[in-house]
Write an enzyme that holds these catalytic residues in place. Structure first.
Site, PDB file in Angstrom:
ATOM      1  CE  LYS A  95      20.654   0.663   7.379  1.00  0.00           C
ATOM      2  NZ  LYS A  95      20.255   1.902   8.077  1.00  0.00           N
ATOM      3  N   GLY A 139      30.351   1.015  11.335  1.00  0.00           N
ATOM      4  CA  GLY A 139      29.448   1.053  12.483  1.00  0.00           C
ATOM      5  C   GLY A 139      30.088   0.329  13.652  1.00  0.00           C
ATOM      6  CB  SER A 140      28.625  -0.867  16.789  1.00  0.00           C
ATOM      7  OG  SER A 140      27.587  -1.670  16.262  1.00  0.00           O
ATOM      8  CB  THR A 141      32.883  -4.110  17.322  1.00  0.00           C
ATOM      9  OG1 THR A 141      33.904  -3.160  16.975  1.00  0.00           O
ATOM     10  CG2 THR A 141      33.479  -5.501  17.319  1.00  0.00           C
ATOM     11  N   GLY A 156      29.013  -5.236  13.235  1.00  0.00           N
ATOM     12  CA  GLY A 156      30.002  -5.732  12.262  1.00  0.00           C
ATOM     13  C   GLY A 156      30.091  -7.253  12.279  1.00  0.00           C
ATOM     14  CD  GLU A 201      37.391   1.340   7.973  1.00  0.00           C
ATOM     15  OE1 GLU A 201      37.818   1.572   9.127  1.00  0.00           O
ATOM     16  OE2 GLU A 201      38.145   1.123   7.016  1.00  0.00           O
ATOM     17  CB  CYS A 230      35.386   5.267  14.695  1.00  0.00           C
ATOM     18  SG  CYS A 230      36.107   6.146  13.303  1.00  0.00           S
ATOM     19  CD  GLU A 267      33.201   2.808  19.801  1.00  0.00           C
ATOM     20  OE1 GLU A 267      32.332   1.968  19.514  1.00  0.00           O
ATOM     21  OE2 GLU A 267      33.871   3.421  18.948  1.00  0.00           O
TER      22      GLU A 267
HETATM   23  P1  NAD Z   1      25.587   0.813  14.493  1.00  0.00           P
HETATM   24  O1  NAD Z   1      26.437  -0.374  14.300  1.00  0.00           O
HETATM   25  O2  NAD Z   1      24.513   0.779  15.491  1.00  0.00           O
HETATM   26  O3  NAD Z   1      24.863   1.196  13.118  1.00  0.00           O
HETATM   27  C1  NAD Z   1      25.599   1.419  11.936  1.00  0.00           C
HETATM   28  C2  NAD Z   1      24.720   1.120  10.750  1.00  0.00           C
HETATM   29  O4  NAD Z   1      24.389  -0.263  10.766  1.00  0.00           O
HETATM   30  C3  NAD Z   1      23.391   1.870  10.730  1.00  0.00           C
HETATM   31  O5  NAD Z   1      23.083   2.228   9.412  1.00  0.00           O
HETATM   32  C4  NAD Z   1      22.404   0.833  11.241  1.00  0.00           C
HETATM   33  O6  NAD Z   1      21.093   1.017  10.777  1.00  0.00           O
HETATM   34  C5  NAD Z   1      22.995  -0.428  10.651  1.00  0.00           C
HETATM   35  N1  NAD Z   1      22.617  -1.655  11.358  1.00  0.00           N
HETATM   36  C6  NAD Z   1      22.263  -1.820  12.661  1.00  0.00           C
HETATM   37  N2  NAD Z   1      21.944  -3.112  12.907  1.00  0.00           N
HETATM   38  C7  NAD Z   1      22.098  -3.776  11.729  1.00  0.00           C
HETATM   39  C8  NAD Z   1      21.920  -5.125  11.324  1.00  0.00           C
HETATM   40  N3  NAD Z   1      21.502  -6.064  12.184  1.00  0.00           N
HETATM   41  N4  NAD Z   1      22.178  -5.457  10.040  1.00  0.00           N
HETATM   42  C9  NAD Z   1      22.614  -4.533   9.155  1.00  0.00           C
HETATM   43  N5  NAD Z   1      22.772  -3.232   9.473  1.00  0.00           N
HETATM   44  C10 NAD Z   1      22.540  -2.855  10.748  1.00  0.00           C
HETATM   45  O7  NAD Z   1      26.590   2.027  14.714  1.00  0.00           O
HETATM   46  P2  NAD Z   1      26.221   3.555  14.989  1.00  0.00           P
HETATM   47  O8  NAD Z   1      25.671   3.628  16.368  1.00  0.00           O
HETATM   48  O9  NAD Z   1      25.446   4.111  13.854  1.00  0.00           O
HETATM   49  O10 NAD Z   1      27.674   4.227  14.917  1.00  0.00           O
HETATM   50  C11 NAD Z   1      28.542   4.202  15.971  1.00  0.00           C
HETATM   51  C12 NAD Z   1      29.558   3.101  15.804  1.00  0.00           C
HETATM   52  O11 NAD Z   1      30.189   3.211  14.534  1.00  0.00           O
HETATM   53  C13 NAD Z   1      30.673   3.194  16.812  1.00  0.00           C
HETATM   54  O12 NAD Z   1      30.991   1.918  17.281  1.00  0.00           O
HETATM   55  C14 NAD Z   1      31.829   3.763  15.998  1.00  0.00           C
HETATM   56  O13 NAD Z   1      33.101   3.482  16.510  1.00  0.00           O
HETATM   57  C15 NAD Z   1      31.598   3.153  14.680  1.00  0.00           C
HETATM   58  N6  NAD Z   1      32.266   3.927  13.625  1.00  0.00           N
HETATM   59  C16 NAD Z   1      33.402   3.423  13.051  1.00  0.00           C
HETATM   60  C17 NAD Z   1      34.076   4.160  12.096  1.00  0.00           C
HETATM   61  C18 NAD Z   1      35.328   3.646  11.455  1.00  0.00           C
HETATM   62  O14 NAD Z   1      35.720   4.178  10.420  1.00  0.00           O
HETATM   63  N7  NAD Z   1      35.990   2.652  12.008  1.00  0.00           N
HETATM   64  C19 NAD Z   1      33.597   5.413  11.719  1.00  0.00           C
HETATM   65  C20 NAD Z   1      32.437   5.893  12.323  1.00  0.00           C
HETATM   66  C21 NAD Z   1      31.777   5.130  13.285  1.00  0.00           C
END
Ligand code: NAD
Length: 494
Positions: free
Chosen positions: A190, A243-245, A248, A265, A299, A396
């Protein structure tokens, strides 16, 4: 426009459906999500708003493919060849993919060409090499003194659910796809709803490279619908999430039902640590790029700049001077360094942090303003006199904002650097080799770079300490996270 940045992209015919079992499909609901160009707020495409029904269908196909002899019996060396073919095809389409990534995320095409595309190509090539080398061990068994023959096998975990963010959708998605396929898993991905287009084109390229239908399935949709359905699905064996913590932590809860394997991650608040003996000619540009690259939407952005008091003023001045030189603009212009932020929501979020920095007493040295009337552009922003009590230092931001903090000595630098819930990365600027390694050993971070930043290679594990994640991606260690180890033990005595 510089000829080399011209697109080979047919913007009127972008791939914009779900891919399930090799077929391009709309969502069962028929609903769609608009995908925006953040540089001019125009709509690039509409993708399906996938929900549980679409996820169920994709997981069923991924499971059937995983169980099929046609997939399971591919010789390891041929699976490696398949990944190499994907790497070559992506290479052939590198300019197109870089341009598409720029349109969708806003980032500079020139940087997508030298960062995002090589990262994508290299990971398929690297993981392809592992397919024929994923062996086990033959442990010597003492047990009860009888003779046994024991060996381990690394078996593919099964069906992998993959969820990606919007900042590096192509490269980060490829890390997951290449590792999962190399291990022999099948995938339902996804992609982020904000920037899904390069993932869809990549999936098409994978099919063109000979990937069997059903091995890689893509379901577009929102996180709380398609993402949650995927992470909760009882027939998904592993979820790999970037994605975000905050999200996560939800993924961990969703995964509990069938105790699926989880790799996370997550976010970061990485420190750059500049010692008084650093090469200051390197530091201004190095520390500025470490936070502002990709408009800070990284990130491992080094958004806390810790500077020893003897060189504090000089470094503040140097970083502000470099920031003022960075060209903010449309990612398709050849001299652009910082493209727009990904969305209006993200721009407003970052502006909120800038306001809080000012309210909490940090000194705004450069930036802080929107650029232009259309698109989500923002100046690189430099705050000096920041400290650990401020929101801009603790949270962040995921935008082009650096907070510069003063420290006295090595102990204090380490203490401040580790005073965060995150632990993704850090960098150290010094000419003293002993100090560099001494400090590197004490930092709570998954990657530590010395006199450089952001050196990410498929051979080197990447991931976070503390709330920056669970497990590692890429590298041999990342690949192992897509396998289960099985011990087989046979009695040889009569
Ligand atoms: P986000 O957590 O909002 O979204 C990431 C993904 O998760 C998207 O595809 C989103 O649709 C999905 N998502 C959102 N809510 C969900 C839920 N309830 N259940 C399942 N999936 C869900 O993050 P973002 O705004 O897309 O990205 C930014 C964040 O990602 C920042 O915190 C950044 O640090 C982190 N990030 C980490 C790394 C790493 O390798 N550590 C790399 C890139 C980005």
């Amino acid at each position: 426009m510089n000829a080399s940045l011209k697109p080979a992209v047919d913007t009127a015919n972008l791939r914009s459906k779900n891919l399930i079992g090799g077929k391009w499909k709309d969502a069962h609901s028929g609903q769609t999500i608009a995908v925006e160009n953040p540089a001019n707020e125009s709509i690039l495409a509409y993708v399906p708003q996938g929900q549980a029904e679409d996820i169920n269908e994709a997981v069923k196909v991924a499971r059937a493919t995983f169980e099929s002899p046609a997939w399971r019996k591919i010789r390891p060396i041929d699976r490696g060849r398949l990944l190499e073919n994907i790497a070559r095809k992506v290479e052939e389409h590198a300019d197109e993919l870089a341009y598409l990534e720029s349109l969708d995320t806003g980032k500079a095409v020139s940087f997508a060409k030298v960062i995002d595309l090589p990262s994508t190509i290299d990971v398929f090539r690297y993981m392809g090499g592992w397919c024929s080398k994923l062996g086990g061990i033959t442990p010597p068994i003492s047990f009860d003194g009888k003779e046994y023959h024991a060996y381990t096998r690394r078996e593919p975990i099964g069906v992998v659910g993959a969820i990606t963010p919007w900042n590096y959708p192509l490269a980060l998605g490829s890390w997951k796809i290449a590792s999962a396929l190399a291990a022999g898993c099948t995938v339902v991905m996804k992609p982020t709803e904000l920037t899904p287009l390069s993932t869809l084109r990549l999936a098409e390229i994978c099919l063109e490279a000979g990937l069997p239908e059903g091995a890689l399935n893509i379901v577009n949709g929102y996180g709380h619908e398609a993402g949650e359905a995927l992470a909760r699905h009882p027939d998904v064996d592993k979820i790999t999430f970037t994605g975000s913590t905050v999200v996560g932590k939800k993924i961990v809860e969703y995964a509990l039902g069938n105790m699926k394997r989880v790799t996370l991650e997550l976010g970061g608040k990485s420190p750059s640590i500049v010692f008084g003996d650093a090469d200051l000619d390197q530091v201004g540009l190095g520390a500025a790029l470490a936070v502002f690259f990709n408009s800070g939407q990284i990130c491992f952005a080094a958004s806390r700049l810790l500077v020893q008091e003897s060189v504090y003023d000089k470094v503040v001045e140097a970083v502000a001077a470099v920031a003022s030189q960075f060209k903010v603009g449309n990612g398709q212009e050849p001299d652009t360094l910082l493209g727009p932020l990904v969305s209006r929501k993200q721009q407003e979020r970052v502006l909120g942090y800038i306001q809080s920095g000012q309210e909490q007493g940090a000194k705004l040295v450069y930036g802080g303003q929107k650029v232009g009337d259309k698109g989500y552009f923002l100046q690189p922003t430099v705050f000096a006199d920041a400290d650990q009590s401020m929101k801009i230092v603790r949270e962040e931001i995921f935008g082009p904002v650096v907070s510069i903090i003063r420290f006295k000595d090595e102990e204090e630098a380490i203490r401040i650097a580790n005073d965060t819930t995150y632990g993704l990365a850090a960098n150290i600027w010094t000419r003293d080799i002993k100090k560099a390694h001494r400090v590197a050993h004490r930092l709570q971070a998954g990657s530590v770079w010395i006199n450089c930043h952001g050196v990410i290679d498929p051979a080197a594990p990447f991931g976070g300490f503390k709330q920056s994640g669970w497990g590692r991606e890429i590298s041999e260690e990342g690949l192992h996270a897509y396998t289960e180890t099985k011990t087989v033990c046979a009695l040889l005595d009569d």
